[in-house]
Write an enzyme that holds these catalytic residues in place. Structure first.
Site, PDB file in Angstrom:
ATOM      1  N   LYS A 146      35.717  45.057  38.552  1.00 29.57           N
ATOM      2  CA  LYS A 146      36.847  44.759  37.678  1.00 29.57           C
ATOM      3  C   LYS A 146      36.568  43.494  36.868  1.00 29.57           C
ATOM      4  CE  LYS A 146      41.604  43.358  38.179  1.00 29.57           C
ATOM      5  NZ  LYS A 146      42.636  43.000  39.096  1.00 29.57           N
TER       6      LYS A 146
ATOM      7  N   LYS B  53      35.169  41.159  41.507  1.00 32.93           N
ATOM      8  CA  LYS B  53      36.297  40.876  40.619  1.00 32.93           C
ATOM      9  C   LYS B  53      35.994  39.567  39.903  1.00 32.93           C
ATOM     10  CE  LYS B  53      41.242  40.085  40.373  1.00 32.93           C
ATOM     11  NZ  LYS B  53      42.522  40.139  41.074  1.00 32.93           N
TER      12      LYS B  53
HETATM   13  C1  PBG Z   1      45.925  39.812  41.207  1.00 33.61           C
HETATM   14  C2  PBG Z   1      45.551  40.937  40.321  1.00 33.61           C
HETATM   15  C3  PBG Z   1      45.263  40.773  38.957  1.00 33.61           C
HETATM   16  C4  PBG Z   1      45.006  42.061  38.448  1.00 33.61           C
HETATM   17  C5  PBG Z   1      45.121  42.973  39.501  1.00 33.61           C
HETATM   18  N1  PBG Z   1      45.454  42.255  40.667  1.00 33.61           N
HETATM   19  C6  PBG Z   1      45.303  39.559  38.094  1.00 33.61           C
HETATM   20  C7  PBG Z   1      44.545  38.378  38.496  1.00 33.61           C
HETATM   21  O1  PBG Z   1      43.615  38.407  39.302  1.00 33.61           O
HETATM   22  O2  PBG Z   1      44.912  37.310  37.991  1.00 33.61           O
HETATM   23  C8  PBG Z   1      44.680  42.321  37.014  1.00 33.61           C
HETATM   24  C9  PBG Z   1      44.897  43.698  36.503  1.00 33.61           C
HETATM   25  C10 PBG Z   1      44.901  43.820  35.028  1.00 33.61           C
HETATM   26  O3  PBG Z   1      44.644  42.863  34.270  1.00 33.61           O
HETATM   27  O4  PBG Z   1      45.173  44.939  34.573  1.00 33.61           O
HETATM   28  N2  PBG Z   1      45.752  39.947  42.553  1.00 33.61           N
END
Ligand code: PBG
Length: 325
Positions: A250, A197
């Site tokens: 992601k 991520k």
């Molecule tokens: C946070 C989380 C995020 C997303 C999914 N879970 C945002 C972040 O890490 O700040 C992002 C999903 C998206 O942008 O569609 N645990």
């Protein structure tokens, strides 16, 4: 003469030589929910809504009827319930556990996935517990956070979640959550790990949807540097060894090379998350009449699958599933 075009000559031939097919069974629908009775269309994500519990059940049912096997839940938590240690995230009477129970009761065959991270519950807006030194410098504490994530995962499992998906990027959390689940007789609850991520600007609209942007600093001390690919392989090997059932990349579209590298590194299923910023770019260009929405969405999803994803989390899940029927 060798003529590759022969294999592109007709729809019939093209359909036989096509290497990648997307189907509704590939999609996971991310769903936003809140404690209110009314639904809120999201200004930061046109076409996406934050649902009341009743509407969530209806929408999830519609998605499932279109052939989508799973949803993943993202709650907006009321400000008064947020705290530095995010205790609300393991409240058995909280919004997410209630939603899981209602979803499993209404749609027993729907796979319910939950996000495991503290950001919606944490008054600091970080995925983990924040510690401030005398100078006000922010540190996100790893092991203290992992202990809370285990409680959150157990709370979701007690409510009936099929899969928990830690999105926090703390070290060692997959092993800790696996151990906690097994110790409480939840051997059958799976872990879909956000393995790679990235600290991405593509999450902007999502944070607007949930009011979950970090109050201080950014997420670069736990989410990965967008410049790094080898490090994703390292994370994948660790998550596999720690007992993850599915590895996720992601964002998806700008990280297709990472999807392919992880696909080639592991025998586990690979998931990819087409995130809010990716959605917004396609949606807004289509709304302006600059791109053909159906064609661009199906092409983007095909590209993600072709790169090696077995499943795709996408806000287009319902739309795409209805186009593919
Ligand atoms: C946070 C989380 C995020 C997303 C999914 N879970 C945002 C972040 O890490 O700040 C992002 C999903 C998206 O942008 O569609 N645990």
């Amino acid at each position: 003469m060798i003529r590759p075009r022969r294999n592109r000559r007709s729809p019939a031939i093209r359909s036989m030589v096509r290497e990648t097919l997307i189907t509704p069974a590939d999609f996971i629908l991310p769903m936003f929910l809140h404690e209110e009775a009314e639904d809120t269309p999201l200004a930061s994500m046109p076409g996406v809504t934050r649902w009341s519990l009743d509407s969530l059940l209806r929408e999830a049912g519609e998605a499932h009827a279109l052939g989508i096997p799973a949803v993943v839940l993202f709650p907006k938590i009321e400000e008064v319930l947020k705290s530095p240690l995010a205790e609300e995230c393991y409240n058995d009477a909280g919004l997410v556990p209630r939603a899981i129970r209602a979803l499993k009761a209404a749609h027993p065959t729907l796979c319910v996935i939950t996000d495991v991270a503290l950001d919606p519950y944490n008054s600091d807006g970080h995925d983990g517990v924040v510690w401030r030194d005398e100078r006000g410098e922010v540190t996100v504490l790893n092991d203290e956070t992992v202990a809370i994530l285990c409680q959150q995962a157990l709370c979701h499992a007690r409510a009936g979640a099929d899969i928990v998906a830690p999105s926090d990027m703390m070290d060692g959390r997959v092993a800790a959550i696996r151990e906690a689940l097994d110790a409480d007789d939840f051997q059958n609850v799976s872990i879909m790990s956000y393995t790679a991520k990235y600290a991405s600007a593509y999450y902007g609209p999502f944070r607007g949807a949930l009011d979950s942007a970090p109050k201080d600093g950014d997420k670069q001390t736990y989410q990965m540097d967008p410049a790094n690919a080898r490090e994703a392989v390292r994370e994948a090997l660790l998550d596999e060894a720690e007992g993850a059932d599915v590895l996720m990349v992601k964002p998806a579209g700008p990280y297709l090379d990472i999807i392919t590298r992880i696909r080639d590194t592991t025998t586990l299923p690979v998931a990819a998350y087409q995130v809010s910023g990716e959605y917004l770019m396609l949606k807004s260009a289509a709304a302006a009449g600059w791109l053909d929405e159906r064609a661009i969405v199906l092409e983007s999803l095909t590209g993600i699958k072709r790169a090696g994803a077995d499943m795709i989390l996408t806000y287009f899940a319902k739309q795409a599933a209805s186009w593919l029927r």
